[in-house]
Write a protein that holds these residues in place. Sequence first.
Motif, PDB file in Angstrom:
ATOM      1  N   ALA A 128      38.192  18.035  31.372  1.00  0.00           N
ATOM      2  CA  ALA A 128      39.694  18.752  31.706  1.00  0.00           C
ATOM      3  C   ALA A 128      40.971  18.727  29.928  1.00  0.00           C
ATOM      4  O   ALA A 128      41.470  17.489  30.194  1.00  0.00           O
ATOM      5  N   ALA A 129      41.545  19.581  30.086  1.00  0.00           N
ATOM      6  CA  ALA A 129      42.591  18.887  29.462  1.00  0.00           C
ATOM      7  C   ALA A 129      44.253  19.745  29.715  1.00  0.00           C
ATOM      8  O   ALA A 129      44.022  20.094  30.837  1.00  0.00           O
ATOM      9  N   PRO A 130      45.327  18.718  29.284  1.00  0.00           N
ATOM     10  CA  PRO A 130      46.599  19.121  29.589  1.00  0.00           C
ATOM     11  C   PRO A 130      46.329  20.404  29.642  1.00  0.00           C
ATOM     12  O   PRO A 130      45.991  21.261  28.797  1.00  0.00           O
ATOM     13  N   GLY A 131      47.458  20.980  30.908  1.00  0.00           N
ATOM     14  CA  GLY A 131      47.779  22.176  31.023  1.00  0.00           C
ATOM     15  C   GLY A 131      47.111  23.134  32.434  1.00  0.00           C
ATOM     16  O   GLY A 131      46.913  24.651  32.151  1.00  0.00           O
ATOM     17  N   ASP A 132      45.038  22.503  32.434  1.00  0.00           N
ATOM     18  CA  ASP A 132      43.865  23.117  33.081  1.00  0.00           C
ATOM     19  C   ASP A 132      44.488  23.369  34.669  1.00  0.00           C
ATOM     20  O   ASP A 132      43.575  23.947  35.340  1.00  0.00           O
ATOM     21  N   ASP A 137      46.684  16.563  34.522  1.00  0.00           N
ATOM     22  CA  ASP A 137      48.087  16.798  34.600  1.00  0.00           C
ATOM     23  C   ASP A 137      49.435  15.714  34.846  1.00  0.00           C
ATOM     24  O   ASP A 137      50.437  15.649  35.184  1.00  0.00           O
ATOM     25  N   ALA A 138      48.938  15.056  36.281  1.00  0.00           N
ATOM     26  CA  ALA A 138      48.861  13.599  36.685  1.00  0.00           C
ATOM     27  C   ALA A 138      49.237  12.547  35.971  1.00  0.00           C
ATOM     28  O   ALA A 138      49.869  11.470  35.399  1.00  0.00           O
ATOM     29  N   LEU A 139      47.857  12.566  35.107  1.00  0.00           N
ATOM     30  CA  LEU A 139      47.797  11.291  34.580  1.00  0.00           C
ATOM     31  C   LEU A 139      47.973  10.522  33.273  1.00  0.00           C
ATOM     32  O   LEU A 139      48.803   9.600  32.256  1.00  0.00           O
ATOM     33  N   VAL A 140      47.257  11.588  32.651  1.00  0.00           N
ATOM     34  CA  VAL A 140      48.429  12.226  30.844  1.00  0.00           C
ATOM     35  C   VAL A 140      49.351  11.518  30.645  1.00  0.00           C
ATOM     36  O   VAL A 140      50.397  11.079  29.976  1.00  0.00           O
ATOM     37  N   PRO A 141      50.253  11.969  30.932  1.00  0.00           N
ATOM     38  CA  PRO A 141      51.846  11.680  31.484  1.00  0.00           C
ATOM     39  C   PRO A 141      52.557  10.851  31.820  1.00  0.00           C
ATOM     40  O   PRO A 141      53.160   9.937  31.609  1.00  0.00           O
ATOM     41  N   THR A 174      52.493  21.436  37.657  1.00  0.00           N
ATOM     42  CA  THR A 174      50.779  22.311  38.265  1.00  0.00           C
ATOM     43  C   THR A 174      51.353  23.178  38.459  1.00  0.00           C
ATOM     44  O   THR A 174      50.648  24.497  38.942  1.00  0.00           O
ATOM     45  N   VAL A 175      52.244  23.663  39.643  1.00  0.00           N
ATOM     46  CA  VAL A 175      52.719  25.137  40.250  1.00  0.00           C
ATOM     47  C   VAL A 175      52.597  26.107  39.607  1.00  0.00           C
ATOM     48  O   VAL A 175      51.329  26.705  39.744  1.00  0.00           O
ATOM     49  N   PRO A 176      53.139  26.128  38.096  1.00  0.00           N
ATOM     50  CA  PRO A 176      53.125  27.293  37.564  1.00  0.00           C
ATOM     51  C   PRO A 176      51.950  27.672  36.835  1.00  0.00           C
ATOM     52  O   PRO A 176      51.985  28.301  36.439  1.00  0.00           O
ATOM     53  N   MET A 177      51.408  26.869  36.756  1.00  0.00           N
ATOM     54  CA  MET A 177      49.351  26.554  35.632  1.00  0.00           C
ATOM     55  C   MET A 177      48.318  27.516  36.010  1.00  0.00           C
ATOM     56  O   MET A 177      48.770  27.676  37.793  1.00  0.00           O
ATOM     57  N   GLN A 178      47.960  28.158  35.720  1.00  0.00           N
ATOM     58  CA  GLN A 178      46.686  28.578  36.469  1.00  0.00           C
ATOM     59  C   GLN A 178      45.514  27.540  35.840  1.00  0.00           C
ATOM     60  O   GLN A 178      45.438  27.205  34.573  1.00  0.00           O
ATOM     61  N   ALA A 179      44.631  27.711  36.890  1.00  0.00           N
ATOM     62  CA  ALA A 179      43.486  26.359  36.681  1.00  0.00           C
ATOM     63  C   ALA A 179      42.530  26.933  35.924  1.00  0.00           C
ATOM     64  O   ALA A 179      41.675  28.102  36.040  1.00  0.00           O
ATOM     65  N   ARG A 180      41.863  26.476  35.576  1.00  0.00           N
ATOM     66  CA  ARG A 180      40.908  26.453  34.032  1.00  0.00           C
ATOM     67  C   ARG A 180      40.115  25.789  34.326  1.00  0.00           C
ATOM     68  O   ARG A 180      38.486  25.646  34.112  1.00  0.00           O
ATOM     69  N   LYS A 181      39.594  24.802  34.864  1.00  0.00           N
ATOM     70  CA  LYS A 181      38.505  23.863  35.925  1.00  0.00           C
ATOM     71  C   LYS A 181      38.746  23.446  37.516  1.00  0.00           C
ATOM     72  O   LYS A 181      39.985  24.317  38.126  1.00  0.00           O
ATOM     73  N   GLY A 182      37.505  23.892  37.927  1.00  0.00           N
ATOM     74  CA  GLY A 182      37.010  23.569  39.258  1.00  0.00           C
ATOM     75  C   GLY A 182      37.176  24.721  39.840  1.00  0.00           C
ATOM     76  O   GLY A 182      37.569  26.037  39.114  1.00  0.00           O
TER      77      GLY A 182
END
Lengths: 217, 341
Positions: A128-132, A137-141, A174-182
Amino acid sequence: MITEPIVRASTITVWLTQAGADVRARGDYLTQLDAAIGDGDHGINMTRGFDAVDKALAGQGDGVLPGRLLILAGKTLVSTVGGASGPLWGSALRRAGRALGDVEQFDGPQLALALDAAIDAIVELGAAAPGDKTMVDALVPASRALHAELDAGSSLDQALAAAAQAALEGAEATVPMQARKGRASYLGERSIGHQDPGATSAAIILAALARSVGESG
Amino acid sequence: MATATTPAMKKFLNDPADAVRESLAGLAAAHHDLLRYDADAQIVVRADAPVAGKVALVSGGGSGHEPLHGGFVGRGMLDAACPGEVFTSPVPDQMLAATKAVDGGAGVVHIVKNYTGDVMNFKLAAEDAADEGITVESVLVDDDVAVQDSLYTAGRRGVGATVLLEKIAGAAAESGDDVQRVTALARRVNARARSFGVALSSCTPPAAGKPMFDLPEGEVELGIGIHGEPGRRRERMSSARELAGVMVEAVVSDLQAPPGAQVLTFVNGMGGTPQLELYLLYGEIDRQLREAGLEPVRNLVGSYITSLEMAGASLTVLELDDELASLWDAPVHTPALRWGA
């Protein structure tokens, strides 16, 4: 001169116990988030894992190295959680434990490196990359904030508080993001508008870390 | 969307936390001639395992899809099944224990439905097995055409084709094929199968105690998986003919079989749809497949890969060749599938 809190094995035990208590207390909330875009069991699965971690840690005597405790906790999560969260958190803690090696105690920069090792393990296994819209998205920041604060000369307490805050904001982002994993990715655009449960539990676990180091430092 | 007011859960349960274990114990009590349940390792194993010299097939995944996978353990199909909690992947310890329990020296094939958790846990288990000197081949099942853009998703889900693949690969293993051949056949089944599912209702996991999503009166979810996750889109309920049309179109357009291709048609119930409706649906689908230029020559109609008590159905179409057809026809003796034996 600030007395820098040092992280010891006891801090790890306090952290994981606290993280388990917080995950348990927020279990229904995590499950609710998961029901919206996943399969509605994130809180149940993480609680099962941390229950087992509590038992595993209770069997450890004094003098166990912090890195060994993290490896034990990671193995326990892999063996009890299932789903994607089990392998991801399990691999993360094991990798962090191995990164610490045989030290009896460690400081902020070493903790930051251990966190980076954990994130590397998660990214390798989950791709997974940031934005997925994942825990990443919590850990990288959080990692970024931790490094920035430590580099700026902040105390470990302050740096971890900033990291926990960044994780929380990352989870909310992550609310406005579209999921790309899982599993959430199957929903396509319907995943937009919901907070990711994996990022949320990651933020809860990092908040517990900040509190535990603050208390024991 | 999952917080609708719901009626109290009425299910045959003791403690919901024990549902999976107690169900497996019941499966073993009913079919002790075919399989045994190892409660410590949390695995279901063929009664005569390990079968010396035979390639062994291990599958697993979350529970709630019964009879998949435990109901397919037996002669001519799976050697072991690893059931997780409801809709949750099992853990590597289970898969490793199953692999060791069934290894007859000819290699072990892991059949993995393409879900993030299943893939990760099986990957860790295969690494552990390799460390113990057991050759493991992994076959990924990803036949669900409802998941369209795999660059932006976790990839297509493994659904109905899993049943067909376990039957056909199981027949190949039973006939003495080696691990490369069994693996290749399994991958061929996956490559030539496509599925699409429709939900008429949600479902209620025992531990959650309430439905996973709220499906208003008069609406259906199109493009569902098997974990009660909502589908790709929601539409007004329509006739069986129209819903069959949606399923056939989705599957046929993606499969792109040549005109006149012989196919196996699998009309699967999601757990709460009666056989009356499934055969009605089959009739529609069979007719529409023929209109689309395909020739259904084998079929399976019933609830074999389910989402608890969900009402709904999925269609899987497998493009056959002589070899796949003959392996499909080969004897099988498991709790859920039995013919010729």
